[in-house]
Design a protein around this motif. Structure first.
Motif, PDB file in Angstrom:
ATOM      1  N   SER A 149      37.219 -44.956  31.982  1.00 56.36           N
ATOM      2  CA  SER A 149      37.800 -43.927  31.118  1.00 56.36           C
ATOM      3  C   SER A 149      37.413 -44.160  29.666  1.00 56.36           C
ATOM      4  CB  SER A 149      39.321 -43.916  31.253  1.00 56.36           C
ATOM      5  OG  SER A 149      39.866 -45.202  30.993  1.00 56.36           O
ATOM      6  N   GLY A 150      37.021 -45.375  29.337  1.00 55.15           N
ATOM      7  CA  GLY A 150      36.619 -45.672  27.976  1.00 55.15           C
ATOM      8  C   GLY A 150      36.394 -47.150  27.770  1.00 55.15           C
ATOM      9  N   LEU A 151      36.198 -47.507  26.513  1.00 53.95           N
ATOM     10  CA  LEU A 151      36.045 -48.896  26.135  1.00 53.95           C
ATOM     11  C   LEU A 151      37.075 -49.231  25.075  1.00 53.95           C
ATOM     12  CD1 LEU A 151      32.847 -47.652  26.459  1.00 53.95           C
ATOM     13  CD2 LEU A 151      32.456 -50.104  26.439  1.00 53.95           C
ATOM     14  N   LEU A 152      37.560 -50.452  25.106  1.00 58.60           N
ATOM     15  CA  LEU A 152      38.585 -50.903  24.166  1.00 58.60           C
ATOM     16  C   LEU A 152      37.981 -51.866  23.168  1.00 58.60           C
ATOM     17  CD1 LEU A 152      41.564 -51.591  26.589  1.00 58.60           C
ATOM     18  CD2 LEU A 152      41.669 -50.055  24.629  1.00 58.60           C
ATOM     19  N   ASP A 153      38.359 -51.698  21.888  1.00 60.75           N
ATOM     20  CA  ASP A 153      38.023 -52.738  20.923  1.00 60.75           C
ATOM     21  C   ASP A 153      39.206 -53.687  20.826  1.00 60.75           C
ATOM     22  OD1 ASP A 153      39.931 -51.464  19.383  1.00 60.75           O
ATOM     23  OD2 ASP A 153      38.647 -51.201  17.632  1.00 60.75           O
ATOM     24  N   GLU A 154      39.062 -54.757  20.074  1.00 62.71           N
ATOM     25  CA  GLU A 154      40.111 -55.767  20.046  1.00 62.71           C
ATOM     26  C   GLU A 154      41.387 -55.282  19.377  1.00 62.71           C
ATOM     27  OE1 GLU A 154      38.595 -58.149  16.029  1.00 62.71           O
ATOM     28  OE2 GLU A 154      38.399 -59.075  18.009  1.00 62.71           O
ATOM     29  N   GLY A 155      41.293 -54.207  18.587  1.00 65.86           N
ATOM     30  CA  GLY A 155      42.476 -53.674  17.926  1.00 65.86           C
ATOM     31  C   GLY A 155      43.275 -52.709  18.781  1.00 65.86           C
ATOM     32  N   GLY A 156      42.778 -52.384  19.975  1.00 63.31           N
ATOM     33  CA  GLY A 156      43.510 -51.488  20.855  1.00 63.31           C
ATOM     34  C   GLY A 156      43.117 -50.034  20.733  1.00 63.31           C
ATOM     35  N   VAL A 157      41.972 -49.767  20.136  1.00 64.10           N
ATOM     36  CA  VAL A 157      41.481 -48.386  20.046  1.00 64.10           C
ATOM     37  C   VAL A 157      40.654 -48.088  21.293  1.00 64.10           C
ATOM     38  CG1 VAL A 157      40.049 -46.763  18.750  1.00 64.10           C
ATOM     39  CG2 VAL A 157      41.462 -48.446  17.537  1.00 64.10           C
ATOM     40  N   LEU A 158      41.022 -47.035  21.991  1.00 68.83           N
ATOM     41  CA  LEU A 158      40.308 -46.620  23.201  1.00 68.83           C
ATOM     42  C   LEU A 158      39.271 -45.570  22.832  1.00 68.83           C
ATOM     43  CD1 LEU A 158      40.058 -46.777  26.306  1.00 68.83           C
ATOM     44  CD2 LEU A 158      41.738 -44.916  26.431  1.00 68.83           C
ATOM     45  N   PHE A 182      46.450 -46.326  29.865  1.00 70.19           N
ATOM     46  CA  PHE A 182      46.446 -46.803  28.488  1.00 70.19           C
ATOM     47  C   PHE A 182      47.816 -46.656  27.833  1.00 70.19           C
ATOM     48  CE2 PHE A 182      45.669 -46.079  23.915  1.00 70.19           C
ATOM     49  CZ  PHE A 182      45.085 -47.296  23.601  1.00 70.19           C
ATOM     50  N   GLU A 183      48.553 -45.622  28.222  1.00 70.04           N
ATOM     51  CA  GLU A 183      49.888 -45.402  27.655  1.00 70.04           C
ATOM     52  C   GLU A 183      50.832 -46.558  27.977  1.00 70.04           C
ATOM     53  OE1 GLU A 183      48.223 -43.256  29.427  1.00 70.04           O
ATOM     54  OE2 GLU A 183      47.667 -41.760  27.928  1.00 70.04           O
ATOM     55  N   GLU A 184      50.561 -47.281  29.075  1.00 70.10           N
ATOM     56  CA  GLU A 184      51.430 -48.386  29.482  1.00 70.10           C
ATOM     57  C   GLU A 184      51.131 -49.666  28.704  1.00 70.10           C
ATOM     58  OE1 GLU A 184      53.941 -48.384  31.470  1.00 70.10           O
ATOM     59  OE2 GLU A 184      53.781 -46.421  32.436  1.00 70.10           O
ATOM     60  N   TYR A 185      49.846 -49.924  28.428  1.00 70.94           N
ATOM     61  CA  TYR A 185      49.500 -51.213  27.834  1.00 70.94           C
ATOM     62  C   TYR A 185      48.920 -51.121  26.424  1.00 70.94           C
ATOM     63  CZ  TYR A 185      44.671 -50.023  29.225  1.00 70.94           C
ATOM     64  OH  TYR A 185      43.460 -49.416  29.382  1.00 70.94           O
ATOM     65  N   GLY A 186      48.674 -49.898  25.948  1.00 72.23           N
ATOM     66  CA  GLY A 186      48.005 -49.741  24.657  1.00 72.23           C
ATOM     67  C   GLY A 186      48.661 -50.488  23.514  1.00 72.23           C
ATOM     68  N   GLU A 187      49.983 -50.415  23.420  1.00 71.45           N
ATOM     69  CA  GLU A 187      50.672 -51.063  22.293  1.00 71.45           C
ATOM     70  C   GLU A 187      50.644 -52.581  22.387  1.00 71.45           C
ATOM     71  OE1 GLU A 187      55.019 -50.754  22.250  1.00 71.45           O
ATOM     72  OE2 GLU A 187      54.883 -49.732  24.193  1.00 71.45           O
ATOM     73  N   PHE A 188      50.380 -53.125  23.574  1.00 72.68           N
ATOM     74  CA  PHE A 188      50.353 -54.579  23.751  1.00 72.68           C
ATOM     75  C   PHE A 188      48.933 -55.147  23.754  1.00 72.68           C
ATOM     76  CE2 PHE A 188      53.893 -52.918  26.469  1.00 72.68           C
ATOM     77  CZ  PHE A 188      54.935 -53.286  25.646  1.00 72.68           C
TER      78      PHE A 188
END
Length: 295
Positions: A149-158, A182-188
């Motif tokens: 669905s995408g790629l994540l950077d270390e800051g949590g941006v999808l 992403f909605e479940e783990y994005g903030e963590f």
């Protein structure tokens, strides 16, 4: 009672003062005239330069790109809102920056014009992907037909998958994957990735499909942590201390390591076939000493 005396002013003094005031007004008028001439000259020079062929960007090679690591220079140039040839003085750096920063893989951009030689200098900072993100319904993140669905950077941006594939088709994909919404783990995510990157243990996948049972795929096999919480870093430390266990336990018979209770880690073994006893318990609890010794 005293009175102030008024000193009479001679006609010559009055004449000198008038000449002085007149001279001052002349200087002011002359200075204003020169200022107007200077502004007009600069305007004329700018207009003349803009019409000179030497002050024109004629080809993409006159655009210098710096700071790019995995997005090619040619692709960055193709995404610029420029047409060739174009007067250098008509180039809008703000519009170029806005256009570049609208691309999700680019986090920051600057643009400035250079007159000698006529060119445009652009510097960008990219979002570096550290993990591939797969949706919860992805059966197996390693199968080619499953698209991230995408790629994540270390800051949590999808960043959407297609954005990276269009801008960086030759990008080496990160080894770490995560499955879940992403909605479940994005903030963590930024906290989770920080702890994982610090751990000497090799972790290749994070399964967050069930928020009540966070699962890691590691060099020791599957590790179940229960719900994510403030003891996550401690769980990773305990897991690191268990790296000697394969010397004492046949890990081909291990189903998973259970660290849902960091105070009582255990190893879930495969049941014997046939079972040696009707009430045989394949769960092997590990004491702290056993964890440290790998026993």
């Amino acid at each position: 009672m005293s009175s102030e005396r008024i000193t009479p002013v001679s006609a010559s003094e009055i004449h000198q003062r008038r000449r002085h005031l007149k001279r001052q007004r002349g200087f002011k008028s002359l200075r204003l005239t020169w200022q107007l001439l200077g502004v007009a000259s600069l305007t004329g020079i700018a207009v003349a330069l803009s019409r000179q062929p030497d002050w024109v960007i004629r080809q993409p090679e006159q655009v210098q790109i710096e700071g790019n690591q995995f997005i090619s220079t040619e692709i960055v140039r193709d995404r610029l809102p420029l047409s060739y040839p174009q007067s250098l003085l008509r180039v809008n750096p703000k519009a170029i920056v806005a256009s570049l920063e609208s691309q999700p893989p680019i986090v920051r951009a600057t643009a400035r014009r250079q007159l000698f030689p006529p060119s445009l200098k652009i510097e960008i900072a990219e979002r570096y992907p550290v993990a591939l993100a797969y949706p919860s319904k992805a059966v197996n993140s390693t199968t080619p037909e499953v698209t991230p669905s995408g790629l994540l950077d270390e800051g949590g941006v999808l960043i959407p998958w297609e954005s990276y594939r269009q801008l960086a088709p030759n990008l080496t994909l990160p080894a770490l994957t995560i499955r879940g919404e992403f909605e479940e783990y994005g903030e963590f995510w930024s906290q989770v990735y920080r702890e994982i990157s610090r751990s000497p243990l090799q972790i290749v996948e994070i399964d967050w499909q069930d928020p009540t049972d966070l699962i890691l795929k590691t060099e020791l096999g599957e590790v179940r942590l229960g719900p994510y919480g403030d003891r996550f870093a401690e769980q990773l430390q305990i897991l690191d201390r268990m790296r000697k266990l394969p010397e004492q336990i046949d890990f081909s018979q291990v189903l998973y390591i259970d660290l849902s209770d960091p105070d009582a880690p255990s190893v879930q073994m495969q049941p014997e076939d046939p079972p040696t006893a009707a009430d045989a318990d394949p769960n092997l609890e590990l004491s702290e000493e056993a964890v440290d010794r790998g026993e």
